[in-house]
Motif scaffolding. Structure first.
Motif, mmCIF file in Angstrom:
data_model
loop_
_atom_site.group_PDB
_atom_site.id
_atom_site.type_symbol
_atom_site.label_atom_id
_atom_site.label_comp_id
_atom_site.label_asym_id
_atom_site.label_seq_id
_atom_site.Cartn_x
_atom_site.Cartn_y
_atom_site.Cartn_z
ATOM 1 N N UNK A 253 3.221 -66.709 5.294
ATOM 2 C CA UNK A 253 3.681 -67.473 4.125
ATOM 3 C C UNK A 253 2.609 -68.441 3.702
ATOM 4 N N UNK A 254 1.779 -67.990 2.702
ATOM 5 C CA UNK A 254 0.713 -68.831 2.156
ATOM 6 C C UNK A 254 -0.293 -69.286 3.219
ATOM 7 N N UNK A 255 -0.599 -68.383 4.139
ATOM 8 C CA UNK A 255 -1.664 -68.681 5.112
ATOM 9 C C UNK A 255 -3.011 -68.592 4.398
ATOM 10 N N UNK A 256 -3.900 -69.509 4.722
ATOM 11 C CA UNK A 256 -5.241 -69.518 4.124
ATOM 12 C C UNK A 256 -6.227 -70.045 5.157
ATOM 13 N N UNK A 257 -7.511 -70.033 4.789
ATOM 14 C CA UNK A 257 -8.513 -70.573 5.732
ATOM 15 C C UNK A 257 -8.292 -72.077 5.930
ATOM 16 N N UNK A 258 -7.596 -72.708 4.993
ATOM 17 C CA UNK A 258 -7.361 -74.152 5.105
ATOM 18 C C UNK A 258 -6.292 -74.489 6.153
ATOM 19 N N UNK A 259 -5.303 -73.623 6.323
ATOM 20 C CA UNK A 259 -4.210 -73.997 7.234
ATOM 21 C C UNK A 259 -4.118 -73.116 8.488
ATOM 22 N N UNK A 260 -4.932 -72.063 8.559
ATOM 23 C CA UNK A 260 -4.787 -71.088 9.653
ATOM 24 C C UNK A 260 -4.931 -71.727 11.036
ATOM 25 N N UNK A 261 -5.957 -72.518 11.217
ATOM 26 C CA UNK A 261 -6.216 -73.063 12.560
ATOM 27 C C UNK A 261 -5.128 -74.019 13.005
ATOM 28 N N UNK A 262 -4.687 -74.847 12.070
ATOM 29 C CA UNK A 262 -3.652 -75.816 12.422
ATOM 30 C C UNK A 262 -2.363 -75.111 12.833
ATOM 31 N N UNK A 263 -2.067 -74.009 12.133
ATOM 32 C CA UNK A 263 -0.870 -73.238 12.492
ATOM 33 C C UNK A 263 -1.044 -72.610 13.872
ATOM 34 N N UNK A 264 -2.201 -71.996 14.092
ATOM 35 C CA UNK A 264 -2.434 -71.294 15.361
ATOM 36 C C UNK A 264 -2.535 -72.235 16.557
ATOM 37 N N UNK A 265 -2.766 -73.490 16.297
ATOM 38 C CA UNK A 265 -2.825 -74.487 17.370
ATOM 39 C C UNK A 265 -1.463 -74.718 18.016
ATOM 40 N N UNK A 266 -0.410 -74.360 17.314
ATOM 41 C CA UNK A 266 0.932 -74.653 17.828
ATOM 42 C C UNK A 266 1.298 -73.694 18.964
ATOM 43 N N UNK A 267 2.032 -74.222 19.924
ATOM 44 C CA UNK A 267 2.285 -73.493 21.173
ATOM 45 C C UNK A 267 2.960 -72.143 20.973
ATOM 46 N N UNK A 268 3.861 -72.052 20.020
ATOM 47 C CA UNK A 268 4.613 -70.797 19.862
ATOM 48 C C UNK A 268 4.180 -69.991 18.640
ATOM 49 N N UNK A 269 3.084 -70.366 18.018
ATOM 50 C CA UNK A 269 2.557 -69.565 16.899
ATOM 51 C C UNK A 269 1.408 -68.717 17.462
ATOM 52 N N UNK A 270 1.706 -67.426 17.619
ATOM 53 C CA UNK A 270 0.776 -66.528 18.324
ATOM 54 C C UNK A 270 -0.027 -65.661 17.375
ATOM 55 N N UNK A 271 0.071 -65.935 16.099
ATOM 56 C CA UNK A 271 -0.683 -65.120 15.160
ATOM 57 C C UNK A 271 -0.237 -65.392 13.743
#
Ligand SMILES: O=C[C@H](O)COP(=O)(O)O
Length: 258
Positions: A217-235
């Motif tokens: 949902x609206x993943x981009x190079x701007x938010x990808x890393x911050x999302x993937x940093x979360x413990x239960x976000x595996x991709x």
């Protein structure tokens, strides 16, 4: 890059490009070419329209990039015009298939019951089912996100065989798809944690810890890393941004750098 529970094997991140009904063969070849020959810390997969699956596979050579389908039939074989079975997809070389994307639920009347049959078919034939779930804006505003998610998982994963194969779940809040308004990472993490709890309750901790839960949902190079940093976000399941080869590569590469 990996997420993990201290008692289990780490989960390797998975980033999937969903090209939907976009682009032509040239764009697709360029996109694949930009991924071939690179090494990533994450698993990478691309889901082109059915008709381009073989072309994309032939361009991959020995690359570790995987190819998936955007859908799969709930039927095994027979007089079902226009359908493509899990067995066919596996035999041609696909590794995974998206199931129950919200666009298919909204526009092609897919529901939890048909998704459940598809998940079982995929597992039977050795494809990784990526079950897509998520609430719409009305449901979010009504505060029933977790009820929706619980039902989608309970029915969509009913009686699946967890002894072989692998399952992925993609949490895609419908209000975030193609809108430029991604869920904030903490908000997504809270739903992902809930998804893992539901899977734990249904199938036990081992299977839940092995299941990769992707955000879309609206993943981009701007938010990808911050999302993937979360413990239960595996991709990540990436739509629009994956249509720009350089942008998608940056998403994959950034993750590699973390
Ligand atoms: O499958 C991908 C999702 O629908 C997300 O699409 P989007 O990245 O364009 O919001």
């Amino acid at each position: 890059m990996t997420n993990q529970d201290s008692s289990t094997t780490p989960r390797r991140s998975l980033i999937i490009a969903n090209w939907k009904l976009n682009g032509g063969i040239d764009l697709m070849c360029n996109s694949i070419a930009s991924l071939v020959g690179k090494e990533f810390d994450t698993d990478i997969a691309v889901c082109p329209p059915y008709i381009y699956i073989r072309d994309m596979l032939s361009l991959l050579h020995h690359s570790e990039v995987k190819i998936g389908s955007q859908n799969v039939s709930k039927f095994e074989s027979g007089a079902y015009t226009g359908e493509t079975s899990a067995e066919m997809l596996k035999k041609v070389g696909c590794s995974l298939c998206l199931i129950g994307h919200s666009e298919r639920r909204q526009m092609f009347r897919e529901n939890n019951i048909s998704c459940n049959i598809k998940v079982k078919n995929a597992l039977t034939h050795g494809l990784i089912p990526v079950l897509c779930i998520g609430e719409n804006l009305e449901e979010k505003d009504a505060g029933i996100t977790k009820d929706i998610i619980f039902r989608q998982l309970d029915e969509g994963l009913n009686a699946i065989d967890t002894t072989t194969g692998e399952l992925c779940v993609a949490y895609e809040p419908i209000w975030a798809i193609g809108t430029g308004k991604s869920a904030v990472p903490d908000e997504a993490q809270s739903v992902h944690k809930f998804i893992r709890e539901c899977i734990t309750e249904k199938f036990g901790n081992d299977f839940a810890q092995r299941t990769r839960i992707l955000y879309g949902g609206s993943v981009s190079r701007e938010n990808a890393c911050e999302l993937l940093d979360k413990a239960d976000i595996d991709g990540l399941l990436v739509g629009g941004a994956s249509l720009d080869p350089a942008h998608f590569l940056q998403i994959c590469t950034q993750c590699e750098l973390k």
